[in-house]
Motif scaffolding. Structure first.
Motif, PDB file in Angstrom:
ATOM      1  N   LEU A   1      46.961  48.849  40.182  1.00 49.40           N
ATOM      2  CA  LEU A   1      46.914  48.775  39.307  1.00 49.40           C
ATOM      3  C   LEU A   1      45.420  48.145  37.770  1.00 49.40           C
ATOM      4  CD1 LEU A   1      50.811  47.370  38.728  1.00 49.40           C
ATOM      5  CD2 LEU A   1      49.454  49.060  37.211  1.00 49.40           C
ATOM      6  N   GLU A   2      44.894  46.859  39.388  1.00 48.88           N
ATOM      7  CA  GLU A   2      43.780  46.333  38.925  1.00 48.88           C
ATOM      8  C   GLU A   2      42.792  47.077  38.769  1.00 48.88           C
ATOM      9  OE1 GLU A   2      43.467  43.236  41.680  1.00 48.88           O
ATOM     10  OE2 GLU A   2      45.423  41.918  40.902  1.00 48.88           O
ATOM     11  N   ARG A   3      42.282  48.198  39.729  1.00 47.58           N
ATOM     12  CA  ARG A   3      41.225  49.359  39.467  1.00 47.58           C
ATOM     13  C   ARG A   3      41.379  49.798  38.099  1.00 47.58           C
ATOM     14  NH1 ARG A   3      43.261  50.968  45.010  1.00 47.58           N
ATOM     15  NH2 ARG A   3      41.411  50.122  46.579  1.00 47.58           N
ATOM     16  N   VAL A   4      42.601  50.127  37.928  1.00 41.97           N
ATOM     17  CA  VAL A   4      42.837  51.009  36.608  1.00 41.97           C
ATOM     18  C   VAL A   4      42.179  50.021  35.497  1.00 41.97           C
ATOM     19  CG1 VAL A   4      44.000  52.892  37.637  1.00 41.97           C
ATOM     20  CG2 VAL A   4      45.219  51.359  36.555  1.00 41.97           C
ATOM     21  N   MET A   5      42.160  48.520  35.303  1.00 42.64           N
ATOM     22  CA  MET A   5      42.485  48.212  34.183  1.00 42.64           C
ATOM     23  C   MET A   5      40.296  48.098  33.846  1.00 42.64           C
ATOM     24  SD  MET A   5      44.150  44.745  35.278  1.00 42.64           S
ATOM     25  CE  MET A   5      44.643  44.686  33.343  1.00 42.64           C
ATOM     26  N   GLU A   6      40.211  48.231  32.471  1.00 36.17           N
ATOM     27  CA  GLU A   6      38.524  48.492  32.674  1.00 36.17           C
ATOM     28  C   GLU A   6      37.640  46.492  32.598  1.00 36.17           C
ATOM     29  OE1 GLU A   6      37.262  50.868  32.122  1.00 36.17           O
ATOM     30  OE2 GLU A   6      39.134  52.503  32.352  1.00 36.17           O
ATOM     31  N   PHE A   7      38.217  46.461  32.082  1.00 39.08           N
ATOM     32  CA  PHE A   7      37.376  44.932  32.038  1.00 39.08           C
ATOM     33  C   PHE A   7      38.606  43.771  30.586  1.00 39.08           C
ATOM     34  CE2 PHE A   7      35.051  41.378  30.129  1.00 39.08           C
ATOM     35  CZ  PHE A   7      34.399  40.786  31.751  1.00 39.08           C
ATOM     36  N   PRO A   8      39.000  42.448  31.853  1.00 33.81           N
ATOM     37  CA  PRO A   8      38.827  42.458  33.138  1.00 33.81           C
ATOM     38  C   PRO A   8      39.608  42.842  33.885  1.00 33.81           C
ATOM     39  CG  PRO A   8      39.598  40.505  31.976  1.00 33.81           C
ATOM     40  CD  PRO A   8      39.450  41.242  31.234  1.00 33.81           C
TER      41      PRO A   8
END
Length: 262
Positions: free
Chosen positions: A216-223
């Motif tokens: 899930l964190e990988r598909v977040m853009e920023f942060p």
């Protein structure tokens, strides 16, 4: 509307996003009525927040339980003189499951009912039972505002993943009822805002395995990280104070758009 000397009912109020919201509003001088099933945590939170907090053990899937909590809150406001001015409907659960599993068995109705009863029915029931005490509050300011309702949706309402049929349905329904509620309540000077967070640190996300969380964190853009409860609470505070926020759903997601599967 300023939070000071006003009472806010917060379901799911003794952990995660609800607790952060309670702390933020309490710091701004509000009185917070905390509804939750966890009585041990509730007692600890009241000790932390002091005389401006009350805890009511509440099952939002049980209408009588909500009624008792609202009644208790109302009696408390008669002592404090701080009228009920807002509701933050934060109680929610996630119970993943494919609509049809590998054994060709459909998702159980009890599983669907659990999620829908807490996330959707519980939200609406808390709001409808609280409203008679907000609609009759004294209007304030040049616009005659009486209060604000803040509901919690999810990024899953817009791009839910496999296994999120029940959860996405419940949160999508919450998002969809935002504007009709705002229109119903406009004549009373009551606003309605929904926040749709993505991955945030909470009791629900603590149950995730490390592989799912990393995906899930990988598909977040920023942060590229989970949101902090305090960041959510700051947006709740803005929803309370900014009168032009009404009838809308605010995504709080770091530009995250979930793929169909990780």
């Amino acid at each position: 509307m300023k939070p000071a000397n006003r009472t806010f009912i917060i379901s799911g109020g003794v952990s995660g996003l609800g607790l952060a919201t309670a702390r933020n509003l309490r710091a701004a001088g509000a009185y917070v009525s905390l509804l939750d099933l966890n009585s041990t945590a509730g007692d600890e939170v009241v000790k932390e927040l002091g005389e401006r907090a009350r805890f009511f053990e509440t099952d939002v899937a049980d209408t009588e339980s909500i009624a008792a909590a609202v009644k208790g809150t109302l009696e408390w406001t008669k002592q404090t003189g701080a009228a009920i001015r807002g509701v933050v409907a934060g109680a929610g659960v996630g119970l993943p499951g494919l609509i049809i599993d590998k054994k060709n068995e459909p998702l159980s109705l009890s599983s669907l009912d659990l999620v829908l009863n807490i996330n959707l029915r519980g939200t609406l029931d808390l709001i409808r039972q609280s409203l008679p005490y907000i609609t009759t509050a004294t209007p304030e300011g040049p616009d005659g505002e009486r209060g604000v309702l803040i509901m919690i949706s999810s990024s899953a309402a817009f791009d839910g993943q496999m296994g999120q049929v029940a959860y996405a349905a419940s949160k999508g329904a919450v998002a969809s009822l935002t504007l009709p509620l705002a229109r119903d309540l406009s004549k009373y000077g009551i606003r309605v805002v929904t926040i749709a967070p993505s991955l945030f640190e909470s009791n629900m996300t603590k149950m995730m395995g490390p592989k799912v969380r990393l995906g899930l964190e990988r598909v977040m853009e920023f942060p590229k990280r989970a949101g902090q409860p305090e960041e959510f609470a700051r947006l709740v505070r803005e929803c309370v104070e900014n009168q032009m926020l009404n009838g809308t759903v605010l995504r709080l997601d770091g530009a995250m758009r979930m793929p169909s599967k990780l």
